[in-house]
Structure formats: structure tokens, C-alpha cells
Design a protein around this motif. Structure first.
Motif, PDB file in Angstrom:
ATOM      1  N   GLU A  78       6.887  70.681  40.135  1.00  0.00           N
ATOM      2  CA  GLU A  78       7.678  69.665  40.838  1.00  0.00           C
ATOM      3  C   GLU A  78       8.306  68.701  39.848  1.00  0.00           C
ATOM      4  OE1 GLU A  78       6.761  65.982  43.902  1.00  0.00           O
ATOM      5  OE2 GLU A  78       5.518  67.784  44.002  1.00  0.00           O
ATOM      6  N   ALA A  79       7.546  68.289  38.831  1.00  0.00           N
ATOM      7  CA  ALA A  79       8.066  67.349  37.837  1.00  0.00           C
ATOM      8  C   ALA A  79       9.187  67.972  37.016  1.00  0.00           C
ATOM      9  CB  ALA A  79       6.933  66.894  36.917  1.00  0.00           C
ATOM     10  N   ALA A  80       9.033  69.247  36.650  1.00  0.00           N
ATOM     11  CA  ALA A  80      10.049  69.918  35.845  1.00  0.00           C
ATOM     12  C   ALA A  80      11.357  70.053  36.622  1.00  0.00           C
ATOM     13  CB  ALA A  80       9.553  71.290  35.404  1.00  0.00           C
ATOM     14  N   TRP A  81      11.268  70.428  37.887  1.00  0.00           N
ATOM     15  CA  TRP A  81      12.483  70.561  38.693  1.00  0.00           C
ATOM     16  C   TRP A  81      13.124  69.201  38.966  1.00  0.00           C
ATOM     17  CZ3 TRP A  81      15.264  74.616  39.000  1.00  0.00           C
ATOM     18  CH2 TRP A  81      14.701  75.893  39.000  1.00  0.00           C
ATOM     19  N   SER A  82      12.320  68.177  39.152  1.00  0.00           N
ATOM     20  CA  SER A  82      12.870  66.828  39.368  1.00  0.00           C
ATOM     21  C   SER A  82      13.660  66.382  38.146  1.00  0.00           C
ATOM     22  CB  SER A  82      11.736  65.833  39.658  1.00  0.00           C
ATOM     23  OG  SER A  82      11.086  66.135  40.869  1.00  0.00           O
ATOM     24  N   LEU A  83      13.129  66.619  36.954  1.00  0.00           N
ATOM     25  CA  LEU A  83      13.828  66.257  35.725  1.00  0.00           C
ATOM     26  C   LEU A  83      15.096  67.087  35.569  1.00  0.00           C
ATOM     27  CD1 LEU A  83      13.826  64.611  33.111  1.00  0.00           C
ATOM     28  CD2 LEU A  83      12.483  66.449  32.051  1.00  0.00           C
ATOM     29  N   PHE A  84      15.009  68.361  35.904  1.00  0.00           N
ATOM     30  CA  PHE A  84      16.165  69.254  35.824  1.00  0.00           C
ATOM     31  C   PHE A  84      17.314  68.725  36.683  1.00  0.00           C
ATOM     32  CE2 PHE A  84      18.530  72.890  37.554  1.00  0.00           C
ATOM     33  CZ  PHE A  84      18.891  73.575  36.408  1.00  0.00           C
ATOM     34  N   PHE A  85      17.012  68.387  37.935  1.00  0.00           N
ATOM     35  CA  PHE A  85      18.057  67.887  38.825  1.00  0.00           C
ATOM     36  C   PHE A  85      18.538  66.505  38.397  1.00  0.00           C
ATOM     37  CE2 PHE A  85      16.109  70.875  42.036  1.00  0.00           C
ATOM     38  CZ  PHE A  85      17.192  71.736  42.060  1.00  0.00           C
ATOM     39  N   ALA A  86      17.666  65.705  37.799  1.00  0.00           N
ATOM     40  CA  ALA A  86      18.089  64.400  37.286  1.00  0.00           C
ATOM     41  C   ALA A  86      19.157  64.573  36.217  1.00  0.00           C
ATOM     42  CB  ALA A  86      16.888  63.637  36.726  1.00  0.00           C
ATOM     43  N   HIS A  87      19.014  65.602  35.392  1.00  0.00           N
ATOM     44  CA  HIS A  87      20.018  65.883  34.370  1.00  0.00           C
ATOM     45  C   HIS A  87      21.344  66.302  35.002  1.00  0.00           C
ATOM     46  CE1 HIS A  87      16.547  66.717  31.339  1.00  0.00           C
ATOM     47  NE2 HIS A  87      16.822  65.425  31.458  1.00  0.00           N
ATOM     48  N   LEU A  88      21.283  67.029  36.117  1.00  0.00           N
ATOM     49  CA  LEU A  88      22.510  67.390  36.828  1.00  0.00           C
ATOM     50  C   LEU A  88      23.198  66.143  37.371  1.00  0.00           C
ATOM     51  CD1 LEU A  88      21.380  70.577  38.815  1.00  0.00           C
ATOM     52  CD2 LEU A  88      22.934  70.492  36.876  1.00  0.00           C
ATOM     53  N   TRP A  89      22.426  65.225  37.907  1.00  0.00           N
ATOM     54  CA  TRP A  89      22.984  63.976  38.426  1.00  0.00           C
ATOM     55  C   TRP A  89      23.665  63.199  37.312  1.00  0.00           C
ATOM     56  CZ3 TRP A  89      18.991  61.366  42.235  1.00  0.00           C
ATOM     57  CH2 TRP A  89      18.759  62.224  43.312  1.00  0.00           C
ATOM     58  N   GLN A  90      23.027  63.154  36.146  1.00  0.00           N
ATOM     59  CA  GLN A  90      23.584  62.413  35.016  1.00  0.00           C
ATOM     60  C   GLN A  90      24.932  62.973  34.588  1.00  0.00           C
ATOM     61  OE1 GLN A  90      20.533  62.629  32.025  1.00  0.00           O
ATOM     62  NE2 GLN A  90      19.104  61.339  33.172  1.00  0.00           N
ATOM     63  N   ARG A  91      25.154  64.239  34.874  1.00  0.00           N
ATOM     64  CA  ARG A  91      26.414  64.876  34.500  1.00  0.00           C
ATOM     65  C   ARG A  91      27.430  64.881  35.641  1.00  0.00           C
ATOM     66  NH1 ARG A  91      24.675  70.515  32.029  1.00  0.00           N
ATOM     67  NH2 ARG A  91      26.942  70.725  31.889  1.00  0.00           N
ATOM     68  N   GLY A  92      27.134  64.153  36.712  1.00  0.00           N
ATOM     69  CA  GLY A  92      28.123  63.944  37.756  1.00  0.00           C
ATOM     70  C   GLY A  92      27.902  64.682  39.048  1.00  0.00           C
ATOM     71  N   LEU A  93      26.849  65.496  39.158  1.00  0.00           N
ATOM     72  CA  LEU A  93      26.590  66.192  40.412  1.00  0.00           C
ATOM     73  C   LEU A  93      26.243  65.181  41.500  1.00  0.00           C
ATOM     74  CD1 LEU A  93      26.172  69.298  41.349  1.00  0.00           C
ATOM     75  CD2 LEU A  93      23.772  68.631  41.433  1.00  0.00           C
ATOM     76  N   GLN A  94      26.883  65.298  42.647  1.00  0.00           N
ATOM     77  CA  GLN A  94      26.664  64.387  43.760  1.00  0.00           C
ATOM     78  C   GLN A  94      25.672  65.012  44.747  1.00  0.00           C
ATOM     79  OE1 GLN A  94      28.035  61.247  43.769  1.00  0.00           O
ATOM     80  NE2 GLN A  94      28.726  61.873  41.731  1.00  0.00           N
ATOM     81  N   PRO A  95      24.451  64.509  44.843  1.00  0.00           N
ATOM     82  CA  PRO A  95      23.428  65.152  45.677  1.00  0.00           C
ATOM     83  C   PRO A  95      23.796  65.243  47.153  1.00  0.00           C
ATOM     84  CG  PRO A  95      22.703  62.981  44.954  1.00  0.00           C
ATOM     85  CD  PRO A  95      23.925  63.306  44.161  1.00  0.00           C
ATOM     86  N   TYR A  96      24.552  64.267  47.661  1.00  0.00           N
ATOM     87  CA  TYR A  96      24.896  64.285  49.083  1.00  0.00           C
ATOM     88  C   TYR A  96      26.011  65.292  49.392  1.00  0.00           C
ATOM     89  CZ  TYR A  96      21.931  60.267  50.004  1.00  0.00           C
ATOM     90  OH  TYR A  96      20.846  59.444  50.147  1.00  0.00           O
ATOM     91  N   SER A  97      26.631  65.855  48.353  1.00  0.00           N
ATOM     92  CA  SER A  97      27.679  66.856  48.562  1.00  0.00           C
ATOM     93  C   SER A  97      27.132  68.279  48.574  1.00  0.00           C
ATOM     94  CB  SER A  97      28.743  66.730  47.463  1.00  0.00           C
ATOM     95  OG  SER A  97      29.391  65.474  47.530  1.00  0.00           O
ATOM     96  N   VAL A  98      25.869  68.450  48.182  1.00  0.00           N
ATOM     97  CA  VAL A  98      25.250  69.771  48.188  1.00  0.00           C
ATOM     98  C   VAL A  98      24.731  70.067  49.587  1.00  0.00           C
ATOM     99  CG1 VAL A  98      23.402  71.200  47.234  1.00  0.00           C
ATOM    100  CG2 VAL A  98      24.617  69.577  45.764  1.00  0.00           C
ATOM    101  N   LYS A  99      25.184  71.192  50.157  1.00  0.00           N
ATOM    102  CA  LYS A  99      24.838  71.543  51.530  1.00  0.00           C
ATOM    103  C   LYS A  99      23.765  72.616  51.639  1.00  0.00           C
ATOM    104  CE  LYS A  99      28.004  68.671  52.730  1.00  0.00           C
ATOM    105  NZ  LYS A  99      27.579  67.301  53.133  1.00  0.00           N
ATOM    106  N   LEU A 100      23.565  73.389  50.567  1.00  0.00           N
ATOM    107  CA  LEU A 100      22.572  74.464  50.601  1.00  0.00           C
ATOM    108  C   LEU A 100      22.034  74.711  49.200  1.00  0.00           C
ATOM    109  CD1 LEU A 100      21.283  76.785  52.403  1.00  0.00           C
ATOM    110  CD2 LEU A 100      23.036  78.272  51.414  1.00  0.00           C
ATOM    111  N   ILE A 101      20.715  74.911  49.101  1.00  0.00           N
ATOM    112  CA  ILE A 101      20.094  75.309  47.846  1.00  0.00           C
ATOM    113  C   ILE A 101      19.304  76.585  48.099  1.00  0.00           C
ATOM    114  CG2 ILE A 101      18.455  74.706  46.038  1.00  0.00           C
ATOM    115  CD1 ILE A 101      19.199  71.827  46.378  1.00  0.00           C
ATOM    116  N   VAL A 102      19.610  77.605  47.330  1.00  0.00           N
ATOM    117  CA  VAL A 102      18.966  78.913  47.459  1.00  0.00           C
ATOM    118  C   VAL A 102      17.932  79.051  46.349  1.00  0.00           C
ATOM    119  CG1 VAL A 102      19.350  81.412  47.600  1.00  0.00           C
ATOM    120  CG2 VAL A 102      21.168  79.823  48.306  1.00  0.00           C
ATOM    121  N   SER A 103      16.739  79.527  46.700  1.00  0.00           N
ATOM    122  CA  SER A 103      15.699  79.705  45.689  1.00  0.00           C
ATOM    123  C   SER A 103      14.720  80.772  46.153  1.00  0.00           C
ATOM    124  CB  SER A 103      14.951  78.393  45.437  1.00  0.00           C
ATOM    125  OG  SER A 103      14.059  78.123  46.511  1.00  0.00           O
ATOM    126  N   ASP A 104      13.810  81.167  45.249  1.00  0.00           N
ATOM    127  CA  ASP A 104      12.703  82.011  45.661  1.00  0.00           C
ATOM    128  C   ASP A 104      11.588  81.097  46.171  1.00  0.00           C
ATOM    129  OD1 ASP A 104      11.501  80.891  43.441  1.00  0.00           O
ATOM    130  OD2 ASP A 104      11.564  82.705  42.228  1.00  0.00           O
TER     131      ASP A 104
END
Length: 276
Positions: A78-104
Motif C-alpha cells: 500500500e505504501a509503495a503504490w501510494s508513493l508511486f501515485f504521488a509521483h504521478l500527481w507531482q508530474r501533473g496527473l489529475q486524480p479526479y480526471s481518472v475514471k477507471l483503474i485496471v489492475s490484477d
């Protein structure tokens, strides 16, 4: 597939769909212990440790796929994925614009998705879901006759059961609508519960998360109901990693992964240009 740098590039647009997953590799790491070589030099002892490359791939409305970001972590927590997505946010990804996340079915990721992407639905990969079910087959009450009435050996009967339940499971996701898929789930449960209770229990647990793709355009369904697009890259990377064994350091591991991405990008462009 387009490939972006994993550096500090700023995202001008946020994709509506993300496919996320991780691929493991062995990396040589230094320890606090030392050893003396034949020349009498004192060197740090190194040993191989497992590392995971976390990856985010975008799927755009026209079906174009883009590897947005990848980075190395010690685990898929959980901590690793939280940090990963934090890095995406820092590069401009807008979390409220993401409508679907696909994963295993990675542990820890669903909680992160709910916390960080409040408007996004979660699609669990149907391939991973079916495979997980098949690992729980008990092969009770087997039929020893095939479709033509010919007798089967025990291995053949098990193979037939495996193929039949696998076929029925995947058929659920070929329903044209969400409602049709739900009905197919109920039919599947009624047909197989007495024969394979553990497998069916595994399959129907959180089954709704495998149907989120129905909320999106039908033209995207084949791209977003599985994580196959990213798994294809992982298979090629694993082949390279197996040839190398343990990477000498994290940088070399990420370099090979980048080269795999570039090679896949080049193959995609050649196929596209040939088609045009």
C-alpha cells in the motif's frame, strides 16, 4: 503504443483510464559485510534481492496506449503504490480526471485506489480472476466421457473439467451488457457450485469489480477488462531478465525495461505504418 520518459516530464492531459501493475526482477545490492579477494582487496559483499518495477499505462478514448511512468520499489505494498501515485500527481496527473483503474489482485492496491482516486472505478483483470479460480479446482464428480461419449482417463477427465469451467467463466465477459453479465454469473454459479465449490467461491468473491469495464465505450472493452497490454511488456522484460540473471544495480534493471518499452513502441509504429 507511445512511451513517455520516466523522468520529470509534465502531463498536459490526464488519461481517463490507467492500467497499473508490477514486474519483479533480481538486483545485486551491497550489504554491510566485506570480503577479501585474491589480490587482498577488501570489497563490500553483494547479494541478490528482489525488486519490483511499478508501471502505469494510460488508455486514451481512441484506444491509444501510453506508458506514463515506471519506478522501482521493494514491494507491491500500500505504501509503495501510494508513493508511486504521488509521483504521478507531482508530474501533473489529475486524480479526479481518472475514471477507471485496471489492475490484477495486488494486495493493498484497492485501498489506495479508493483513497486517492475517489471518482475512479476499479476493474480487476478478468484473466487473473479466472486463473485464480482455476487454481482452486477440486475435480470432484468428474465425468469420464467426452462430448462424443468416448471414455476418458483421469488426466483427460481433469483436463476436460478445466477447459469447460474456464470456457464458461470467460463467456460471462462476452455478454453485450452489464445486466447480461450478471445473469451469466448467476447461471455459472448455479451450474458449477456443487461440482467445484471452492473454485466458484473464489470466482464470485468481489465479482462486481470484474464488470466495471461495462461502464465504458464498447470499443475499449477488449483493452480495459484485462491488464494484458502491460503483461505483454512484462513477458518480454522477464525474458531479458532471465538471460541476465541478477542485474548489477537498479539503474541497469530500469535501463533494460526502458529498452523493452522502446522496442515495443518501434514494433507498434511499424505495424501501424504498414497498415496505413
Amino acid at each position: 503504443m507511445r512511451v513517455t520518459s520516466s523522468g520529470t516530464a509534465w502531463y498536459e492531459e490526464t488519461p481517463p483510464i490507467l492500467i497499473v501493475d508490477g514486474v519483479w526482477a533480481s538486483v545485486q545490492c551491497s550489504s554491510e559485510d566485506f570480503w577479501e579477494d585474491q589480490a587482498g582487496h577488501i570489497r563490500k559483499l553483494r547479494h541478490a534481492e528482489d525488486r519490483v518495477i511499478l508501471v502505469a499505462m494510460a488508455v486514451w478514448p481512441d484506444g491509444t496506449q501510453t506508458v506514463l511512468h515506471y519506478e522501482m520499489a521493494t514491494q507491491e505494498s500500500e505504501a509503495a503504490w501510494s508513493l508511486f501515485f504521488a509521483h504521478l500527481w507531482q508530474r501533473g496527473l489529475q486524480p479526479y480526471s481518472v475514471k477507471l483503474i485496471v489492475s490484477d489482485g495486488t494486495t493493498g492496491l484497492p485501498k489506495v485506489i479508493r483513497a486517492l482516486f475517489p471518482l475512479a472505478k476499479h476493474q480487476c483483470c478478468i484473466t487473473h480472476k479466472v486463473r485464480a479460480m482455476l487454481r482452486h479446482l477440486g475435480y470432484g464428480q468428474l465425468s469420464y466421457l467426452d462430448a462424443q461419449g468416448q471414455e476418458l482417463s483421469l488426466p483427460e477427465a481433469k483436463k476436460q473439467r478445466y477447459a469447460q469451467i474456464q470456457h464458461d467463466a470467460y463467456a460471462i465477459y462476452k455478454a453485450p451488457t452489464w445486466e447480461g453479465a450478471v445473469i451469466s454469473f448467476l447461471v455459472f454459479e448455479r451450474k458449477w457450485t456443487d461440482l467445484e465449490p471452492d473454485a466458484v467461491r473464489t470466482f464470485i468473491n468481489d465479482a462486481a469489480l470484474t464488470l466495471s469495464f461495462y461502464h465504458f465505450d464498447e470499443s475499449l472493452h477488449s483493452l480495459i477488462r484485462t491488464s494484458n497490454a502491460i503483461e505483454r511488456l512484462f513477458r518480454e522484460f522477464r525474458t531479458k531478465a532471465d538471460d541476465i540473471g541478477a542485474f548489477p544495480n537498479e539503474e541497469s534493471c530500469l535501463a533494460i525495461f526502458f529498452l523493452v518499452l522502446r522496442r515495443d513502441h518501434a514494433k507498434h509504429d511499424r505495424f501501424k505504418n504498414h497498415g496505413e
